[in-house]
Design a protein around this motif. Structure first.
Motif, PDB file in Angstrom:
ATOM      1  N   TRP A   3      35.213   9.872 -14.292  1.00 38.61           N
ATOM      2  CA  TRP A   3      34.500  10.218 -12.940  1.00 38.61           C
ATOM      3  C   TRP A   3      35.279  10.689 -11.797  1.00 38.61           C
ATOM      4  O   TRP A   3      34.694  11.186 -10.782  1.00 38.61           O
ATOM      5  CB  TRP A   3      33.735   8.657 -12.518  1.00 38.61           C
ATOM      6  CG  TRP A   3      34.684   7.615 -11.966  1.00 38.61           C
ATOM      7  CD1 TRP A   3      35.115   6.882 -13.039  1.00 38.61           C
ATOM      8  CD2 TRP A   3      35.050   7.320 -10.675  1.00 38.61           C
ATOM      9  NE1 TRP A   3      35.920   5.975 -12.073  1.00 38.61           N
ATOM     10  CE2 TRP A   3      35.647   6.368 -10.718  1.00 38.61           C
ATOM     11  CE3 TRP A   3      34.740   8.059  -9.359  1.00 38.61           C
ATOM     12  CZ2 TRP A   3      36.337   5.632  -9.579  1.00 38.61           C
ATOM     13  CZ3 TRP A   3      35.208   7.496  -8.467  1.00 38.61           C
ATOM     14  CH2 TRP A   3      36.072   6.387  -8.425  1.00 38.61           C
ATOM     15  N   THR A  87      29.437   8.891  -6.885  1.00 37.68           N
ATOM     16  CA  THR A  87      29.678   9.916  -7.945  1.00 37.68           C
ATOM     17  C   THR A  87      28.781   9.678  -9.182  1.00 37.68           C
ATOM     18  O   THR A  87      28.266  10.539  -9.490  1.00 37.68           O
ATOM     19  CB  THR A  87      31.243   9.690  -8.478  1.00 37.68           C
ATOM     20  OG1 THR A  87      31.996   9.994  -7.491  1.00 37.68           O
ATOM     21  CG2 THR A  87      31.472  10.825  -9.590  1.00 37.68           C
ATOM     22  N   VAL A  88      28.294   8.609  -9.426  1.00 31.72           N
ATOM     23  CA  VAL A  88      27.295   8.218 -10.429  1.00 31.72           C
ATOM     24  C   VAL A  88      26.036   8.654 -10.060  1.00 31.72           C
ATOM     25  O   VAL A  88      25.322   9.274 -10.896  1.00 31.72           O
ATOM     26  CB  VAL A  88      27.269   6.801 -10.793  1.00 31.72           C
ATOM     27  CG1 VAL A  88      26.242   6.504 -11.699  1.00 31.72           C
ATOM     28  CG2 VAL A  88      28.563   6.292 -11.551  1.00 31.72           C
ATOM     29  N   ASP A  91      25.897  12.641 -10.281  1.00 29.70           N
ATOM     30  CA  ASP A  91      25.637  12.979 -11.748  1.00 29.70           C
ATOM     31  C   ASP A  91      24.273  12.696 -12.125  1.00 29.70           C
ATOM     32  O   ASP A  91      23.733  13.514 -13.029  1.00 29.70           O
ATOM     33  CB  ASP A  91      26.817  12.132 -12.683  1.00 29.70           C
ATOM     34  CG  ASP A  91      26.980  12.772 -13.880  1.00 29.70           C
ATOM     35  OD1 ASP A  91      28.099  13.638 -13.684  1.00 29.70           O
ATOM     36  OD2 ASP A  91      26.128  12.782 -14.783  1.00 29.70           O
ATOM     37  N   LEU A 225      31.817  12.920 -19.966  1.00 27.74           N
ATOM     38  CA  LEU A 225      32.401  11.611 -19.051  1.00 27.74           C
ATOM     39  C   LEU A 225      32.632  10.374 -19.813  1.00 27.74           C
ATOM     40  O   LEU A 225      33.299   9.666 -19.281  1.00 27.74           O
ATOM     41  CB  LEU A 225      31.005  11.394 -18.215  1.00 27.74           C
ATOM     42  CG  LEU A 225      30.477  12.335 -17.131  1.00 27.74           C
ATOM     43  CD1 LEU A 225      29.479  11.496 -16.428  1.00 27.74           C
ATOM     44  CD2 LEU A 225      31.596  12.638 -16.151  1.00 27.74           C
TER      45      LEU A 225
END
Length: 291
Positions: A3, A87-88, A91, A225
């Motif tokens: 990530w 970041t998650v 995504d 990922l």
């Protein structure tokens, strides 16, 4: 999970330094006292019941929106855990934007609020003790990052992909909200028995698990990922937060009629279903004969 260096979302608000005023804790209808909040926390811990649902039922009405006490601010750039969550979330935005676009729709991104202790939400006073949650009324995911210590140390579910699964599950509830599924659930409240409503809640939660798997499928296909052991981390987390596992650990006995999120095996199965197929249509838990 790979990530670091990836895009971070602009939809993250950091309320941790402000303390997150709850605005008095009122939820509309009757006032909510400490006793009611305690009931909600116990229900959440032992039975997996959404605390916001419990507080709404106890108040005798729908939650009333509350006013944010401080201006929105971004997390510090050097906060590693906040960067991970951002970041998650980014995504999930990329994946669900593509999924909605391919279906001829438009994805509306949720907000994510970091807080400590308590904070105001359009669903009432958010409490860190109940873990991460999604509020449909303000389309926001709320999380106290200390929950990840609980997930690792008390629930026995370590790993960054287990942490990502938690965010993806809550975003799954946002997708349900956009699709009108959450509203249909609310319409059923009061029309069916509590046991029947619990059974519907299980299907709602398992669908959110499946949507989390759909995200992981698309994220892996587009950005690779996943690392070795990541899927096992998510499957372990799903097992640790199954209704049967939580009830057995907390109360020493399992009461199936009180299940609201599904068993460990069911949560694992539906997450794996989404992960394997990557297809939203394969996540129709409400039509499934067997969960």
């Amino acid at each position: 999970m790979k990530w670091e260096g990836n895009r971070q979302s602009d939809n993250v608000e950091d309320r941790r330094s402000g303390g997150g005023s709850s605005g008095g804790g009122g939820l509309g209808g009757r006032s909510i006292g400490i006793g009611s909040i305690a009931i909600a926390l116990v229900a959440s811990y032992f039975f997996g019941i959404n605390p916001m649902t419990v507080l709404s039922l106890l108040s005798g009405g729908n939650p009333a929106p509350q006013t944010q006490s401080a201006p929105a601010q971004r997390p510090p750039a050097d906060d590693r855990m906040a960067s991970f969550v951002s970041t998650v979330l980014a995504d999930t935005e990329d994946v669900w934007k593509d999924v909605f676009t391919q279906a001829g729709g438009t994805y509306q991104e949720p907000k994510l609020v970091l807080f400590r202790g308590t904070t105001s939400t359009a669903c009432g006073a958010g409490q860190a003790a109940v873990g991460p949650f999604y509020c449909p009324a303000d389309r926001t995911v709320y999380i106290d990052l200390d929950f990840y210590e609980t997930l690792q140390n008390r629930l026995g579910a370590p790993g960054d992909f287990a942490q990502a699964y938690v965010i993806a599950h809550e975003v799954g509830h946002h997708v349900q909200n956009l699709l009108g599924i959450s509203a249909k659930m609310d319409d059923m409240r009061g029309r069916v028995s509590q046991v029947e409503y619990n059974a519907l809640s299980v299907r709602l939660e398992l669908q959110a698990d499946c949507f989390a798997g759909v995200w992981a499928n698309h994220a892996q296909a587009s950005r690779q990922l996943l690392e070795a052991g990541d899927v096992a981390e998510a499957m372990n987390a799903a097992a640790k937060i199954g209704d049967d596992a939580l009830q057995r650990a907390g109360a020493g006995q399992v009461v199936p009629d009180s299940f609201t999120h599904g068993t460990s095996a069911q949560r694992q199965r539906w997450f794996e279903n989404g992960l394997t197929n990557g297809n939203v249509k394969r996540c129709d838990t409400f039509s499934a004969r067997q969960l």
